[in-house]
Design an enzyme around this catalytic site. Structure first.
Site, mmCIF file in Angstrom:
data_model
loop_
_atom_site.group_PDB
_atom_site.id
_atom_site.type_symbol
_atom_site.label_atom_id
_atom_site.label_comp_id
_atom_site.label_asym_id
_atom_site.label_seq_id
_atom_site.Cartn_x
_atom_site.Cartn_y
_atom_site.Cartn_z
ATOM 1 N N ARG A 12 0.845 -1.214 0.000
ATOM 2 C CA ARG A 12 0.000 0.000 0.000
ATOM 3 C C ARG A 12 0.875 1.257 0.000
ATOM 4 O O ARG A 12 2.106 1.167 0.108
ATOM 5 C CB ARG A 12 -0.926 -0.002 1.214
ATOM 6 C CG ARG A 12 -0.189 0.050 2.539
ATOM 7 C CD ARG A 12 -1.147 0.329 3.678
ATOM 8 N NE ARG A 12 -0.450 0.870 4.821
ATOM 9 C CZ ARG A 12 -0.489 0.345 6.045
ATOM 10 N NH1 ARG A 12 -1.219 -0.722 6.276
ATOM 11 N NH2 ARG A 12 0.165 0.917 7.028
ATOM 12 N N GLY A 13 0.230 2.386 -0.130
ATOM 13 C CA GLY A 13 0.895 3.686 0.009
ATOM 14 C C GLY A 13 2.071 3.878 -0.938
ATOM 15 O O GLY A 13 2.045 3.486 -2.111
ATOM 16 N N ILE A 14 3.117 4.480 -0.414
ATOM 17 C CA ILE A 14 4.305 4.818 -1.214
ATOM 18 C C ILE A 14 4.951 3.547 -1.778
ATOM 19 O O ILE A 14 5.346 3.498 -2.947
ATOM 20 C CB ILE A 14 5.317 5.613 -0.340
ATOM 21 C CG1 ILE A 14 4.729 6.996 0.001
ATOM 22 C CG2 ILE A 14 6.659 5.749 -1.054
ATOM 23 C CD1 ILE A 14 5.554 7.806 0.998
ATOM 24 N N ARG A 34 2.082 -8.058 5.243
ATOM 25 C CA ARG A 34 1.931 -8.708 6.552
ATOM 26 C C ARG A 34 0.555 -9.301 6.776
ATOM 27 O O ARG A 34 0.398 -10.234 7.530
ATOM 28 C CB ARG A 34 2.250 -7.719 7.670
ATOM 29 C CG ARG A 34 3.734 -7.434 7.765
ATOM 30 C CD ARG A 34 4.044 -6.564 8.937
ATOM 31 N NE ARG A 34 3.342 -5.286 8.850
ATOM 32 C CZ ARG A 34 3.250 -4.408 9.826
ATOM 33 N NH1 ARG A 34 3.797 -4.656 10.982
ATOM 34 N NH2 ARG A 34 2.610 -3.270 9.661
ATOM 35 N N ASP A 48 7.523 -10.032 8.134
ATOM 36 C CA ASP A 48 7.649 -8.956 9.111
ATOM 37 C C ASP A 48 9.143 -8.663 9.205
ATOM 38 O O ASP A 48 9.920 -9.548 9.592
ATOM 39 C CB ASP A 48 7.083 -9.425 10.466
ATOM 40 C CG ASP A 48 7.124 -8.318 11.503
ATOM 41 O OD1 ASP A 48 8.050 -7.472 11.449
ATOM 42 O OD2 ASP A 48 6.245 -8.292 12.367
ATOM 43 N N GLY A 77 7.954 1.129 7.014
ATOM 44 C CA GLY A 77 8.265 2.018 8.133
ATOM 45 C C GLY A 77 7.042 2.278 8.987
ATOM 46 O O GLY A 77 5.903 2.115 8.525
ATOM 47 N N TYR A 140 11.191 8.395 15.380
ATOM 48 C CA TYR A 140 11.065 8.315 13.919
ATOM 49 C C TYR A 140 12.210 9.066 13.233
ATOM 50 O O TYR A 140 12.863 8.549 12.315
ATOM 51 C CB TYR A 140 9.711 8.907 13.530
ATOM 52 C CG TYR A 140 9.377 8.848 12.062
ATOM 53 C CD1 TYR A 140 8.931 7.657 11.470
ATOM 54 C CD2 TYR A 140 9.469 9.985 11.255
ATOM 55 C CE1 TYR A 140 8.609 7.611 10.118
ATOM 56 C CE2 TYR A 140 9.144 9.945 9.909
ATOM 57 C CZ TYR A 140 8.707 8.753 9.347
ATOM 58 O OH TYR A 140 8.389 8.710 8.016
ATOM 59 N N LYS A 144 15.161 7.641 10.767
ATOM 60 C CA LYS A 144 15.275 8.092 9.372
ATOM 61 C C LYS A 144 16.628 8.753 9.119
ATOM 62 O O LYS A 144 17.192 8.646 8.024
ATOM 63 C CB LYS A 144 14.124 9.050 9.032
ATOM 64 C CG LYS A 144 12.737 8.373 9.054
ATOM 65 C CD LYS A 144 12.653 7.249 8.039
ATOM 66 C CE LYS A 144 11.255 6.683 7.871
ATOM 67 N NZ LYS A 144 11.220 5.574 6.886
ATOM 68 N N ILE A 173 3.536 13.574 1.805
ATOM 69 C CA ILE A 173 3.015 12.882 0.634
ATOM 70 C C ILE A 173 1.540 12.555 0.866
ATOM 71 O O ILE A 173 1.148 12.223 1.988
ATOM 72 C CB ILE A 173 3.817 11.571 0.393
ATOM 73 C CG1 ILE A 173 5.331 11.874 0.290
ATOM 74 C CG2 ILE A 173 3.319 10.841 -0.850
ATOM 75 C CD1 ILE A 173 5.725 12.865 -0.797
HETATM 76 P P1 NAI Z 1 2.073 3.152 5.115
HETATM 77 O O1 NAI Z 1 1.832 3.038 6.580
HETATM 78 O O2 NAI Z 1 0.916 3.286 4.179
HETATM 79 O O3 NAI Z 1 2.972 1.931 4.617
HETATM 80 C C1 NAI Z 1 4.001 1.393 5.378
HETATM 81 C C2 NAI Z 1 4.219 -0.027 4.920
HETATM 82 O O4 NAI Z 1 5.232 -0.618 5.757
HETATM 83 C C3 NAI Z 1 2.968 -0.893 5.064
HETATM 84 O O5 NAI Z 1 2.827 -1.714 3.923
HETATM 85 C C4 NAI Z 1 3.276 -1.733 6.295
HETATM 86 O O6 NAI Z 1 2.659 -3.017 6.272
HETATM 87 C C5 NAI Z 1 4.786 -1.866 6.179
HETATM 88 N N1 NAI Z 1 5.392 -2.248 7.450
HETATM 89 C C6 NAI Z 1 5.373 -1.557 8.624
HETATM 90 N N2 NAI Z 1 6.010 -2.281 9.574
HETATM 91 C C7 NAI Z 1 6.448 -3.419 8.984
HETATM 92 C C8 NAI Z 1 7.148 -4.571 9.434
HETATM 93 N N3 NAI Z 1 7.545 -4.719 10.726
HETATM 94 N N4 NAI Z 1 7.413 -5.562 8.556
HETATM 95 C C9 NAI Z 1 7.021 -5.462 7.275
HETATM 96 N N5 NAI Z 1 6.341 -4.408 6.784
HETATM 97 C C10 NAI Z 1 6.055 -3.400 7.636
HETATM 98 O O7 NAI Z 1 3.106 4.353 4.964
HETATM 99 P P2 NAI Z 1 3.576 5.229 3.701
HETATM 100 O O8 NAI Z 1 3.086 6.589 3.940
HETATM 101 O O9 NAI Z 1 3.304 4.559 2.410
HETATM 102 O O10 NAI Z 1 5.160 5.251 3.990
HETATM 103 C C11 NAI Z 1 6.111 4.432 3.338
HETATM 104 C C12 NAI Z 1 7.501 4.874 3.770
HETATM 105 O O11 NAI Z 1 7.690 6.245 3.442
HETATM 106 C C13 NAI Z 1 7.727 4.753 5.276
HETATM 107 O O12 NAI Z 1 9.053 4.336 5.523
HETATM 108 C C14 NAI Z 1 7.520 6.188 5.757
HETATM 109 O O13 NAI Z 1 8.235 6.433 6.946
HETATM 110 C C15 NAI Z 1 8.084 6.966 4.601
HETATM 111 N N6 NAI Z 1 7.590 8.354 4.501
HETATM 112 C C16 NAI Z 1 6.253 8.636 4.346
HETATM 113 C C17 NAI Z 1 5.813 9.959 4.232
HETATM 114 C C18 NAI Z 1 4.372 10.330 4.023
HETATM 115 O O14 NAI Z 1 4.069 11.523 3.931
HETATM 116 N N7 NAI Z 1 3.459 9.389 3.915
HETATM 117 C C19 NAI Z 1 6.789 11.056 4.304
HETATM 118 C C20 NAI Z 1 8.156 10.650 4.467
HETATM 119 C C21 NAI Z 1 8.520 9.333 4.553
#
Ligand code: NAI
Length: 234
Positions: A12-14, A34, A48, A77, A140, A144, A173
């Site tokens: 999902r997401g990014i 997961r 995980d 993350g 966090y 990072k 984002i």
């Molecule tokens: P999100 O919460 O939608 O996606 C995070 C993904 O990481 C999910 O698929 C989740 O299942 C996975 N995840 C978390 N813990 C895990 C684990 N222990 N084992 C395996 N998978 C795990 O978040 P999003 O927004 O898509 O973020 C993706 C990355 O971008 C993250 O590292 C976040 O810190 C970083 N980021 C996001 C920003 C934003 O504005 N959304 C800004 C800057 C960085």
């Protein structure tokens, strides 16, 4: 020849946008997930990243189905925001364990095959917050920022093997996380972004595609901000 790519947290997401972009570039793409169902058209591997045995099993599955990982995107993350005075040690260490040690686990497992092949691309997803800091996010931001030192050290270790290691630092984002903020808070954030808007997941994905591609062959140890100018290059 399609390369074998793996995106952690790519369901999902990014991460999903990155996985779709790499697939559009012609790579065979696996994503870790997961729970629930993995996204259609991508190889889903349950994992995980806080568990080394699960990381190893996920890599074995990817190796069996699409070959040794040549492009690794460490995207998974989490955040557990709280002021330092109120933050539990577990809130601190669990965020580090996922965001920083998780990247260590997957990179360590990926470099074996990359060193053998004498080529590879490792891209770590950090955040503008790692470099600017953010009240309520010491855990966090530390994780990072840690990715930057990690990437630059690994870039030095692996440069002679033709493996590049780079960091992408997204700003705000458009995701579920940012959509959940109040309108006031969103307006306040956008006021600080020179481009005056959030970024899209596709804008992060296209930067990752560039770093994973031939055009970026001479870039390593770099931190690429994709943040609308919020961090002014930091
Ligand atoms: P999100 O919460 O939608 O996606 C995070 C993904 O990481 C999910 O698929 C989740 O299942 C996975 N995840 C978390 N813990 C895990 C684990 N222990 N084992 C395996 N998978 C795990 O978040 P999003 O927004 O898509 O973020 C993706 C990355 O971008 C993250 O590292 C976040 O810190 C970083 N980021 C996001 C920003 C934003 O504005 N959304 C800004 C800057 C960085």
């Amino acid at each position: 020849m399609p390369r074998s790519a793996l995106v952690t947290g790519g369901s999902r997401g990014i991460g999903l946008a990155i996985a779709r972009e790499l697939a559009a570039a012609g790579d065979d793409v696996a994503v870790t997930y997961r729970s629930g169902q993995p996204p259609e058209g991508l190889l889903g591997v349950p994992c995980d990243i806080t568990d080394s045995a699960q990381v190893d099993a996920a890599f074995k599955q990817v190796e069996d189905e699409q070959g040794p990982v040549e492009v690794l995107v460490a995207n998974a993350g989490v955040n557990k925001d709280q002021l330092l005075a109120l933050m539990s040690e577990d809130d601190f260490s669990s965020v580090l364990d996922t965001n920083l040690t998780g990247a260590f686990r997957v990179a360590k497992r990926a470099v074996r095959g990359m060193m053998r092949k004498r080529s590879g691309r490792i891209i770590l997803i950090s955040s503008v917050v790692g470099l600017l800091g953010s009240g309520g996010q010491v855990n966090y931001a530390a994780s990072k920022a840690g990715l930057v030192g990690f990437a630059r050290s690994l870039a030095r270790e692996l440069g002679s093997r033709n493996i590049t290691v780079n960091v992408v630092a997204p700003g705000f984002i458009e995701t579920d996380m940012t959509a959940a903020l109040s309108e006031e808070r969103q307006a306040e954030i956008k006021k600080n972004v020179p481009l005056g808007r959030y970024g899209s997941t596709e804008e992060i994905a296209k930067t990752v595609r560039f770093l994973a591609g031939d055009s970026a062959a001479y870039i390593t140890g770099a931190v690429i901000p994709v943040d609308g100018g919020l961090g002014m290059g930091h």
